[in-house]
Write an enzyme that holds these catalytic residues in place. Structure first.
Site, short mmCIF file in Angstrom:
data_model
loop_
_atom_site.label_atom_id
_atom_site.label_comp_id
_atom_site.label_asym_id
_atom_site.label_seq_id
_atom_site.Cartn_x
_atom_site.Cartn_y
_atom_site.Cartn_z
N CYS A 197 26.53 -83.51 19.52
CA CYS A 197 25.51 -83.24 18.50
C CYS A 197 24.13 -83.06 19.10
O CYS A 197 23.45 -82.08 18.85
CB CYS A 197 25.51 -84.37 17.47
N CYS A 202 24.52 -80.03 16.82
CA CYS A 202 23.65 -80.02 15.64
C CYS A 202 22.17 -79.82 15.95
O CYS A 202 21.49 -79.01 15.30
CB CYS A 202 23.80 -81.34 14.88
N LYS A 205 21.34 -76.34 17.62
CA LYS A 205 21.70 -75.33 16.62
C LYS A 205 20.66 -75.24 15.51
O LYS A 205 20.22 -74.16 15.13
CB LYS A 205 23.08 -75.69 16.06
N TYR A 338 32.60 -72.07 11.50
CA TYR A 338 31.18 -72.26 11.18
C TYR A 338 30.33 -72.20 12.44
O TYR A 338 29.19 -71.73 12.40
CB TYR A 338 30.97 -73.56 10.40
N GLU A 342 27.31 -69.63 12.63
CA GLU A 342 25.97 -70.18 12.83
C GLU A 342 25.31 -69.56 14.05
O GLU A 342 24.12 -69.16 14.01
CB GLU A 342 26.04 -71.70 12.99
N HIS A 601 10.99 -78.39 -11.14
CA HIS A 601 10.64 -76.98 -11.29
C HIS A 601 9.34 -76.66 -10.58
O HIS A 601 8.41 -77.46 -10.63
CB HIS A 601 10.52 -76.66 -12.79
N GLU A 606 17.21 -76.99 -8.88
CA GLU A 606 17.35 -77.11 -10.34
C GLU A 606 18.38 -76.12 -10.88
O GLU A 606 18.88 -76.29 -12.01
CB GLU A 606 16.01 -76.90 -11.03
#
Length: 626
Positions: A197, A202, A205, A338, A342, A601, A606
């Site tokens: 990672c 992670c 990336k 993925y 990515e 908002h 939302e």
């Protein structure tokens, strides 16, 4: 305990998930009987796949009591439940193995009770929140005796999970050592403490992705926001790489310091099992030593699966791409995982020419509709997809390029070929055969139950464990939970359900729970509702370059309970959006609770709490304005 208390307590312990055949008996003039029938019939009408009600109505009170109480064939006597045997009032409610039948014909499988009991039962049945349970990890005794060996816990692997487990174990009084030794990738890449990672996963990336998103945002939005109309140049790879690698080296140092501060012994050595309590260690100079342990935790993670076609050694992997000293140039990403998407996304976002070779489908295991939308979005942003092909041969050209011949016979030259077709457990050098542990043949991973292998003193967590989600936070939580069970009084297992994740493609994809396909398989297509919406984030609204690109969200709901079983979101900052919904999913959120939540908002998040259109309705799912 009252009848109602007993019935509801029993139900909280085990809420039925199959169809329930409920029988209610009583006499016609009894108001309690009629009320119970009305309530249960209403639930059955709303959720016919969950509950079927049979009413057994007697003309008079005496007829009912004679059937229930009198003589050797009194119906209540057929039950083994002592509460049923004592019941005298109307109604008498029970669960049977089928619907219909004359009074007394369908035997009592479960006695529910009378009026109050039945209403309590109904409330518990319709409660969408998970039943209160006290799950326990039932583990095989491993013979551990504190202080008997050099270390109480030997952790093999200095990734996020192993480090978390080691420090947690020390908190509970264990003597702990961590072994970490990075074997060079086929291309020669190595890195420091912290695992995949931090070094080649992670962290780099996300930083490369952030650079790509920043460049793409400027290109698409700058003119509309009054910031100029000059197209940004391709990113300076060398500057970006240097800054990211320096940041990672800082993290490597912090991990070393954190181990020292926690009183965990760190050994930069490669470990190999001798027996269930002994390992030989080989350091970077080849010097060997031996160490003994009461318990061993294998947390070695995984490594990229190599390309096996002729010339496959010319390809690099995610172990290499982040630290390449010069720009990858024109790149072929092999695979539709993925990791492949990515990498393809950020390379294209940085201004490079990128092609993805896809053997079958994108993002296997993820929601199909969302995966296809990601592919469409990436194509719209300049990524080329070659579908239904795999490399058959790689060759170095005189100009230093890599000529890739695909299995359809076509050939194309690339500067870099990145292979991302899967990952395998990093177990080959562990000597697992010396302790009788066989890895899974297809991926080299270790099978375990509650993170305990078939050798009681040897455990595993994270990517090296078969069936475990390949996610850093999962390994961390599993490591913490395991150390608490091994060295304190905890019996709580790791919960692998409803884990949030995000795929950092050019349009980010956050998800938790079941895909639409998995929900249909589990519940049946007719038993779920899929609420969906396409929308344009406000921050994209000014730019004509963004107008053809839509974001998307959908929520999957089990009809019978109104429970949300899956949430999917394609849009900006998907990881930040999805984390909070993951908490709600853990708590058994219903769709009603979701849509009664007031949204913030104006945000993209939302759009999830304002969903109202189902796929089944066929109505337009495009979002409107305020």
């Amino acid at each position: 305990m009252t009848n109602a208390g007993a019935a509801s307590a029993a139900l909280r312990g085990s809420v039925p998930t199959d169809k329930i055949y409920l029988h209610l008996s009583g006499f016609k003039s009894c108001g309690f009987f009629q009320r119970a029938v009305n309530v249960m019939s209403s639930i059955s009408t709303l959720f016919p796949s969950r509950l079927q009600v049979t009413e057994h109505s007697f003309g008079t009170r005496d007829e009912y009591r004679n059937w229930l109480l009198e003589g050797p064939n009194a119906f209540r006597s057929s039950s083994s439940d002592p509460l049923a045997k004592k019941h005298t009032s109307s109604p008498f409610v029970w669960i049977g193995d089928r619907a219909g039948g004359c009074p007394g014909e369908v035997p009592i499988q479960t006695f529910v009770g009378g009026h109050d009991d039945s209403l309590a039962w109904a409330r518990a049945l319709m409660d969408p929140k998970p039943a209160s349970t006290s799950l326990t990890a039932s583990m095989v005794p491993d013979g551990y005796t504190a202080g008997k060996y050099d270390y109480d816990l030997l952790v093999v692997g200095g990734g996020s999970g192993g480090l978390a487990a080691s420090k947690e174990a020390v908190k509970h009084g264990a003597r702990v050592a961590v072994l970490d030794f990075v074997k060079p990738s086929p291309a020669g890449s190595v890195w420091g403490l912290g695992g995949t990672c931090v070094n080649v996963g992670c962290i780099p990336k996300k930083l490369y992705h952030r650079a790509a998103i920043s460049r793409e945002s400027y290109a698409a939005d700058a003119e509309a926001f009054g910031l100029g109309s000059v197209a940004p140049p391709p990113a300076n790879w060398e500057t970006l790489r240097t800054n990211i690698q320096n940041y990672i080296r800082g993290l490597n140092f912090k991990y070393r310091v954190s181990l020292r501060d926690a009183d965990v012994t760190y050994k930069n050595a490669l470990g190999k099992f001798v027996d269930a309590h002994t390992m030989t260690l080989t350091d970077k100079k080849g010097k060997e030593s031996t160490v003994t342990f009461g318990r061993c935790l294998v947390a070695t993670g995984g490594r990229p699966t190599p390309l096996t076609c002729p010339g496959g050694e010319l390809a690099v992997s995610s172990d290499d791409i982040f630290s390449m000293k010069s720009s990858p140039g024109k790149t072929l990403c092999v695979g539709a995982s993925y990791i492949s998407l990515e990498c393809a996304g950020f390379l294209a976002g940085l201004g490079l020419d990128v092609t993805v070779a896809v053997r079958s489908i994108l993002l296997r295991g993820f929601d199909r509709e969302c995966a296809e939308k990601i592919g469409e979005f990436m194509e719209d942003t300049g990524v080329t997809f070659r579908k239904g092909v795999v490399p058959a041969k790689l060759e170095k050209t005189a100009e230093g390029k890599i000529a890739v011949t695909f299995d359809d016979g076509k050939t194309e030259n690339f500067d870099t070929v990145l292979v991302a077709i899967g990952r395998s457990g990093d177990t080959k050098s562990l000597g697992l055969e010396n302790v009788g542990i066989k890895t899974v043949e297809r991926n080299g991973k270790i099978a375990a139950k509650f993170e305990q292998t078939i050798v009681p003193s040897i455990y595993c967590i994270g990517d090296v464990m078969e069936g475990c989600p390949e996610l850093t936070p999962v390994a961390i939580e599993a490591g913490l939970a395991l150390s608490k069970r091994l060295f304190s009084s905890s019996t709580k297992p790791m919960d692998y359900e409803n884990v949030c994740t995000t795929v950092f493609t050019p349009v980010e994809f956050g998800t938790v729970g079941l895909s639409e396909e998995d929900a249909k398989e589990r519940y049946g297509a007719a038993e779920i509702d899929v609420y969906h919406k396409e929308f344009t984030p406000l921050e994209w609204g000014l730019s004509p370059h963004r107008q053809s690109r839509q974001c998307f969200t959908k929520v999957i709901v089990e009809k019978a309970t109104d429970k949300v079983v899956g949430i999917h979101f394609l849009g900006p900052e998907a990881g930040e959006v999805m984390q909070g919904y993951g908490v709600a999913m853990k708590k058994g959120m219903t769709f009603t609770e979701l849509t009664e939540t007031v949204g913030i908002h104006p945000t993209s998040s939302e759009e999830i709490v304002t969903l109202s259109v189902t796929k089944a309705s066929g109505a337009d799912a495009s979002a409107g304005g305020c």
